[in-house]
Enzyme design. Sequence first.
Site, PDB file in Angstrom:
ATOM      1  N   ASP A  14       0.879  -1.156   0.000  1.00  0.00           N
ATOM      2  CA  ASP A  14       0.000   0.000   0.000  1.00  0.00           C
ATOM      3  C   ASP A  14       0.932   1.226   0.000  1.00  0.00           C
ATOM      4  O   ASP A  14       2.129   1.098   0.279  1.00  0.00           O
ATOM      5  CB  ASP A  14      -0.841  -0.052   1.287  1.00  0.00           C
ATOM      6  N   LEU A  15       0.399   2.388  -0.331  1.00  0.00           N
ATOM      7  CA  LEU A  15       1.246   3.594  -0.360  1.00  0.00           C
ATOM      8  C   LEU A  15       1.034   4.481   0.880  1.00  0.00           C
ATOM      9  O   LEU A  15       1.938   4.648   1.709  1.00  0.00           O
ATOM     10  CB  LEU A  15       0.939   4.399  -1.637  1.00  0.00           C
ATOM     11  N   ASP A  16      -0.192   5.036   0.984  1.00  0.00           N
ATOM     12  CA  ASP A  16      -0.483   6.017   2.038  1.00  0.00           C
ATOM     13  C   ASP A  16      -0.423   5.371   3.419  1.00  0.00           C
ATOM     14  O   ASP A  16      -1.198   4.462   3.713  1.00  0.00           O
ATOM     15  CB  ASP A  16      -1.889   6.613   1.834  1.00  0.00           C
ATOM     16  N   THR A  22       1.410   9.967   4.142  1.00  0.00           N
ATOM     17  CA  THR A  22       0.378  10.825   3.555  1.00  0.00           C
ATOM     18  C   THR A  22      -0.989  10.596   4.181  1.00  0.00           C
ATOM     19  O   THR A  22      -1.905  11.380   3.925  1.00  0.00           O
ATOM     20  CB  THR A  22       0.310  10.588   2.036  1.00  0.00           C
ATOM     21  N   LYS A  50      -9.329   4.969   6.059  1.00  0.00           N
ATOM     22  CA  LYS A  50      -8.014   4.562   5.558  1.00  0.00           C
ATOM     23  C   LYS A  50      -8.171   3.418   4.551  1.00  0.00           C
ATOM     24  O   LYS A  50      -8.820   2.408   4.848  1.00  0.00           O
ATOM     25  CB  LYS A  50      -7.104   4.130   6.716  1.00  0.00           C
ATOM     26  N   SER A 122      -2.414   0.682  -4.328  1.00  0.00           N
ATOM     27  CA  SER A 122      -2.963   1.832  -3.606  1.00  0.00           C
ATOM     28  C   SER A 122      -4.291   2.236  -4.220  1.00  0.00           C
ATOM     29  O   SER A 122      -4.455   2.183  -5.441  1.00  0.00           O
ATOM     30  CB  SER A 122      -1.989   3.017  -3.708  1.00  0.00           C
ATOM     31  N   ALA A 123      -5.220   2.663  -3.354  1.00  0.00           N
ATOM     32  CA  ALA A 123      -6.510   3.154  -3.848  1.00  0.00           C
ATOM     33  C   ALA A 123      -6.378   4.567  -4.404  1.00  0.00           C
ATOM     34  O   ALA A 123      -7.315   5.096  -5.004  1.00  0.00           O
ATOM     35  CB  ALA A 123      -7.509   3.159  -2.701  1.00  0.00           C
ATOM     36  N   LYS A 153     -10.824  -1.566  -1.796  1.00  0.00           N
ATOM     37  CA  LYS A 153     -10.595  -2.257  -0.525  1.00  0.00           C
ATOM     38  C   LYS A 153     -11.819  -2.023   0.368  1.00  0.00           C
ATOM     39  O   LYS A 153     -12.376  -0.936   0.317  1.00  0.00           O
ATOM     40  CB  LYS A 153      -9.339  -1.682   0.166  1.00  0.00           C
ATOM     41  N   GLU A 177       0.183  -3.358   4.635  1.00  0.00           N
ATOM     42  CA  GLU A 177      -0.915  -2.394   4.798  1.00  0.00           C
ATOM     43  C   GLU A 177      -0.926  -1.724   6.160  1.00  0.00           C
ATOM     44  O   GLU A 177      -0.513  -2.323   7.154  1.00  0.00           O
ATOM     45  CB  GLU A 177      -2.252  -3.135   4.660  1.00  0.00           C
ATOM     46  N   ASP A 178      -1.449  -0.497   6.205  1.00  0.00           N
ATOM     47  CA  ASP A 178      -1.631   0.189   7.494  1.00  0.00           C
ATOM     48  C   ASP A 178      -3.110   0.294   7.869  1.00  0.00           C
ATOM     49  O   ASP A 178      -3.425   0.816   8.934  1.00  0.00           O
ATOM     50  CB  ASP A 178      -1.044   1.609   7.444  1.00  0.00           C
TER      51      ASP A 178
HETATM   52  C1  BG6 Z   1      -5.921   5.483   0.060  1.00  0.00           C
HETATM   53  C2  BG6 Z   1      -6.032   6.313   1.326  1.00  0.00           C
HETATM   54  O1  BG6 Z   1      -4.602   5.069  -0.105  1.00  0.00           O
HETATM   55  O2  BG6 Z   1      -6.304   6.252  -1.067  1.00  0.00           O
HETATM   56  C3  BG6 Z   1      -7.420   6.904   1.453  1.00  0.00           C
HETATM   57  O3  BG6 Z   1      -5.748   5.493   2.435  1.00  0.00           O
HETATM   58  C4  BG6 Z   1      -7.773   7.681   0.195  1.00  0.00           C
HETATM   59  O4  BG6 Z   1      -7.445   7.753   2.579  1.00  0.00           O
HETATM   60  C5  BG6 Z   1      -7.644   6.757  -1.029  1.00  0.00           C
HETATM   61  O5  BG6 Z   1      -9.100   8.160   0.256  1.00  0.00           O
HETATM   62  C6  BG6 Z   1      -7.961   7.466  -2.344  1.00  0.00           C
HETATM   63  O6  BG6 Z   1      -7.006   8.438  -2.571  1.00  0.00           O
HETATM   64  P1  BG6 Z   1      -7.125   9.640  -3.609  1.00  0.00           P
HETATM   65  O7  BG6 Z   1      -5.756  10.273  -3.559  1.00  0.00           O
HETATM   66  O8  BG6 Z   1      -7.406   9.025  -4.958  1.00  0.00           O
HETATM   67  O9  BG6 Z   1      -8.219  10.521  -3.174  1.00  0.00           O
HETATM   68 MG    MG Z   2      -2.796   3.062   3.678  1.00  0.00          MG
END
Ligand code: BG6
Ligand code: MG
Length: 227
Positions: A14-16, A22, A50, A122-123, A153, A177-178
């Site tokens: 996962d990224l964030d 972030t 998240k 990542s989402a 997710k 993942e976090d």
């Molecule tokens: C996930 C985050 O990685 O990405 C969420 O944990 C976030 O908080 C989701 O809503 C979507 O991200 P973005 O940048 O496309 O709005």
């Molecule tokens: Mg995350």
Amino acid sequence: MNKEQQEIQAFIFDLDGVITDTAKYHYEAWKQLAEELGIHFDLEFNEQLKGIDRMASLEKILSQLSDGGSSFTLEQKQEWADRKNNNYKRLIRTVDESEILPGILELFHDLKQAGIPIGLASASRNAGTLLRQLKVESYINVIADPESVAHGKPAPDIFLKAAEALGVDPRYCVGVEDAEAGVQAIKSAGMFAVGVGDAEILSKADYIVSETSKLSLSEIQHYMTGR
Ligand code: BG6
Ligand code: MG
């Protein structure tokens, strides 16, 4: 992964909140929007967001209103989601490699040395921009596009997409993942789940560390072979 299937063939991150912190900027950006809409927003509520995609997160925030947000049009919701994203983009403008979380570069390096490819699940639609700003693109073999999957997710889709793009059977993948929703996604994909953060929130993970600096390839391998 059972005893016969211990060999790790890929890591999918996962990224964030895993590669970079972030998650705190997503929180800040949603808080700004929620306050404009007169909706209470705090860290505890944020935990549910998240890993969840942008529109689904907005729906969860609006669901706190007495009518559950049902009176708003799709256009209105789209405008608010865009507003949150603009808040977020403003907050991440100055992110650079100093914001890579501790231990992540070392882990990337160890994976590269071991010949284990890395995927990103990542989402976030801002993932490409962040990877460029963090200067870690060269470590990532495959980025699964969140727009190309049917379900976000906690559904397994994005992790399965990354495994498919890497050409690796999910059973030989380790997901990191976090978020609770992210750990659920990894488990539903049939992968070994590494959780980073609160052990109570991430209790469904197979292996948990409190922070990224404690992530170690040899420790994870050791844990998997010792089970
Ligand atoms: C996930 C985050 O990685 O990405 C969420 O944990 C976030 O908080 C989701 O809503 C979507 O991200 P973005 O940048 O496309 O709005
Ligand atoms: Mg995350």
